[in-house]
Design a protein around this motif. Sequence first.
Motif, PDB file in Angstrom:
ATOM      1  N   ILE A 271      67.167  54.223   1.780  1.00 11.96           N
ATOM      2  CA  ILE A 271      67.723  54.074   3.126  1.00 11.96           C
ATOM      3  C   ILE A 271      66.619  53.840   4.140  1.00 11.96           C
ATOM      4  CG2 ILE A 271      69.004  55.321   4.934  1.00 11.96           C
ATOM      5  CD1 ILE A 271      70.538  56.647   2.536  1.00 11.96           C
ATOM      6  N   GLY A 272      65.452  54.385   3.868  1.00 10.66           N
ATOM      7  CA  GLY A 272      64.293  54.181   4.727  1.00 10.66           C
ATOM      8  C   GLY A 272      63.413  55.400   4.748  1.00 10.66           C
ATOM      9  N   GLY A 273      62.086  55.189   4.817  1.00 11.05           N
ATOM     10  CA  GLY A 273      61.176  56.321   4.811  1.00 11.05           C
ATOM     11  C   GLY A 273      61.391  57.171   3.573  1.00 11.05           C
ATOM     12  N   PRO A 274      61.606  58.493   3.762  1.00  7.62           N
ATOM     13  CA  PRO A 274      61.793  59.382   2.622  1.00  7.62           C
ATOM     14  C   PRO A 274      63.241  59.522   2.188  1.00  7.62           C
ATOM     15  CG  PRO A 274      61.787  60.693   4.589  1.00  7.62           C
ATOM     16  CD  PRO A 274      61.616  59.246   5.033  1.00  7.62           C
ATOM     17  N   THR A 275      64.128  58.780   2.836  1.00  3.35           N
ATOM     18  CA  THR A 275      65.564  58.988   2.655  1.00  3.35           C
ATOM     19  C   THR A 275      66.115  58.069   1.579  1.00  3.35           C
ATOM     20  OG1 THR A 275      65.658  59.464   5.028  1.00  3.35           O
ATOM     21  CG2 THR A 275      67.753  59.189   3.873  1.00  3.35           C
ATOM     22  N   ALA A 276      66.637  58.665   0.517  1.00  5.71           N
ATOM     23  CA  ALA A 276      67.225  57.892  -0.574  1.00  5.71           C
ATOM     24  C   ALA A 276      68.461  58.611  -1.077  1.00  5.71           C
ATOM     25  CB  ALA A 276      66.218  57.713  -1.709  1.00  5.71           C
ATOM     26  N   LEU A 277      69.457  57.825  -1.442  1.00  5.62           N
ATOM     27  CA  LEU A 277      70.669  58.342  -2.059  1.00  5.62           C
ATOM     28  C   LEU A 277      70.514  58.203  -3.568  1.00  5.62           C
ATOM     29  CD1 LEU A 277      73.613  59.393  -1.791  1.00  5.62           C
ATOM     30  CD2 LEU A 277      74.331  56.976  -1.775  1.00  5.62           C
ATOM     31  N   ILE A 278      70.595  59.330  -4.267  1.00  6.72           N
ATOM     32  CA  ILE A 278      70.488  59.354  -5.727  1.00  6.72           C
ATOM     33  C   ILE A 278      71.855  59.686  -6.298  1.00  6.72           C
ATOM     34  CG2 ILE A 278      69.360  60.431  -7.703  1.00  6.72           C
ATOM     35  CD1 ILE A 278      67.078  61.230  -5.801  1.00  6.72           C
ATOM     36  N   GLU A 279      72.395  58.795  -7.110  1.00  9.20           N
ATOM     37  CA  GLU A 279      73.698  59.001  -7.739  1.00  9.20           C
ATOM     38  C   GLU A 279      73.481  59.181  -9.238  1.00  9.20           C
ATOM     39  OE1 GLU A 279      76.950  56.537  -5.587  1.00  9.20           O
ATOM     40  OE2 GLU A 279      75.092  55.373  -5.382  1.00  9.20           O
ATOM     41  N   ILE A 280      73.884  60.359  -9.719  1.00  2.00           N
ATOM     42  CA  ILE A 280      73.583  60.737 -11.087  1.00  2.00           C
ATOM     43  C   ILE A 280      74.723  61.588 -11.640  1.00  2.00           C
ATOM     44  CG2 ILE A 280      72.168  62.605 -10.119  1.00  2.00           C
ATOM     45  CD1 ILE A 280      70.482  62.569 -12.627  1.00  2.00           C
ATOM     46  N   ASP A 281      75.324  61.132 -12.720  1.00  2.00           N
ATOM     47  CA  ASP A 281      76.402  61.856 -13.400  1.00  2.00           C
ATOM     48  C   ASP A 281      77.534  62.266 -12.455  1.00  2.00           C
ATOM     49  OD1 ASP A 281      74.970  61.570 -15.698  1.00  2.00           O
ATOM     50  OD2 ASP A 281      74.431  63.671 -15.927  1.00  2.00           O
ATOM     51  N   GLY A 282      77.869  61.397 -11.522  1.00  2.00           N
ATOM     52  CA  GLY A 282      78.953  61.681 -10.591  1.00  2.00           C
ATOM     53  C   GLY A 282      78.546  62.474  -9.363  1.00  2.00           C
ATOM     54  N   PHE A 283      77.304  62.937  -9.289  1.00  2.00           N
ATOM     55  CA  PHE A 283      76.792  63.652  -8.119  1.00  2.00           C
ATOM     56  C   PHE A 283      76.085  62.680  -7.183  1.00  2.00           C
ATOM     57  CE2 PHE A 283      77.173  66.919 -11.334  1.00  2.00           C
ATOM     58  CZ  PHE A 283      77.560  68.058 -10.638  1.00  2.00           C
ATOM     59  N   ARG A 284      76.170  62.983  -5.888  1.00  2.00           N
ATOM     60  CA  ARG A 284      75.480  62.190  -4.867  1.00  2.00           C
ATOM     61  C   ARG A 284      74.518  63.119  -4.129  1.00  2.00           C
ATOM     62  NH1 ARG A 284      77.997  59.709  -0.889  1.00  2.00           N
ATOM     63  NH2 ARG A 284      77.381  57.540  -1.342  1.00  2.00           N
ATOM     64  N   LEU A 285      73.225  62.816  -4.239  1.00  2.00           N
ATOM     65  CA  LEU A 285      72.182  63.630  -3.646  1.00  2.00           C
ATOM     66  C   LEU A 285      71.413  62.792  -2.626  1.00  2.00           C
ATOM     67  CD1 LEU A 285      70.750  65.108  -6.966  1.00  2.00           C
ATOM     68  CD2 LEU A 285      72.656  65.994  -5.600  1.00  2.00           C
ATOM     69  N   LEU A 286      71.082  63.385  -1.490  1.00  2.00           N
ATOM     70  CA  LEU A 286      70.343  62.671  -0.450  1.00  2.00           C
ATOM     71  C   LEU A 286      69.027  63.386  -0.194  1.00  2.00           C
ATOM     72  CD1 LEU A 286      70.730  60.214   1.539  1.00  2.00           C
ATOM     73  CD2 LEU A 286      71.169  61.954   3.286  1.00  2.00           C
TER      74      LEU A 286
END
Length: 254
Positions: free
Chosen positions: A8-23
Amino acid sequence: MSITITLIGGPTALIEIDGFRLLTDPTFDAPGDYQLPHVKLEKLTGPALSARDVGDVDAVLLSHDQHSDNLDHSGRDFLKSAKRVLTTQAGAKRLGGQAEGFAPWASTTLKKGGRTLAVTATPARHGPAGIEPLSGDVIGFVVERPKPGRPVYVSGDTTWFDGVAEVARRFDCGVVLPFAGAAQTRGPFHLTMDTNDAIETARAFADAVIVPVHTDGWAHFRQDASDLRASFDTLGFGRRLRILEPGVATVIES
């Protein structure tokens, strides 16, 4: 097995893993200046996606709350609606609400629809030895899914040091997200990984895919993704480096 990462920018990323969404480290503000107690930070580019575009997440992995390039005004607003906010012990006290504080090597479990993810806080040092009284506490995160999936390591704001090496000894990570912009503010030293640190990290996590974040968008970064590409290609690690295009969901096979 695969995960999907959207920078998303800088340190911000959306991680999608095994149905979970982590930011990771939410920063959604437009460009502007931030006056901290000891330094002014300048944000140069806005996020590739808005907080509304991101939507609900299962947890925020917040490496630290005290610096605006890791948690800005809009990021703080985002925390209010997050199901869980995992951060440092000192940060949880400052933030209050649903923020949960973790010391390095402490773990928790995320649960969703019968699935689980284990999240372990990892050591981080935001600059050279002795910087802690100035920089404050920081942690990274290892996210573990059920085997045969391999863990994912999010370094947080750290340089290469024994704590990162210990993460590599304890966890067979398949994907590593180093915060790698060689941030530099008041002193002659860098506060996040530079290209040498990123190479050492790649060597320690011997066959992991290296997905750098926190390389763009701020005036105090001294290196960017092109520097990493040049270094990794020159030293023979280039095939393991994945440079993400902001705003584009990218599948990473691990």
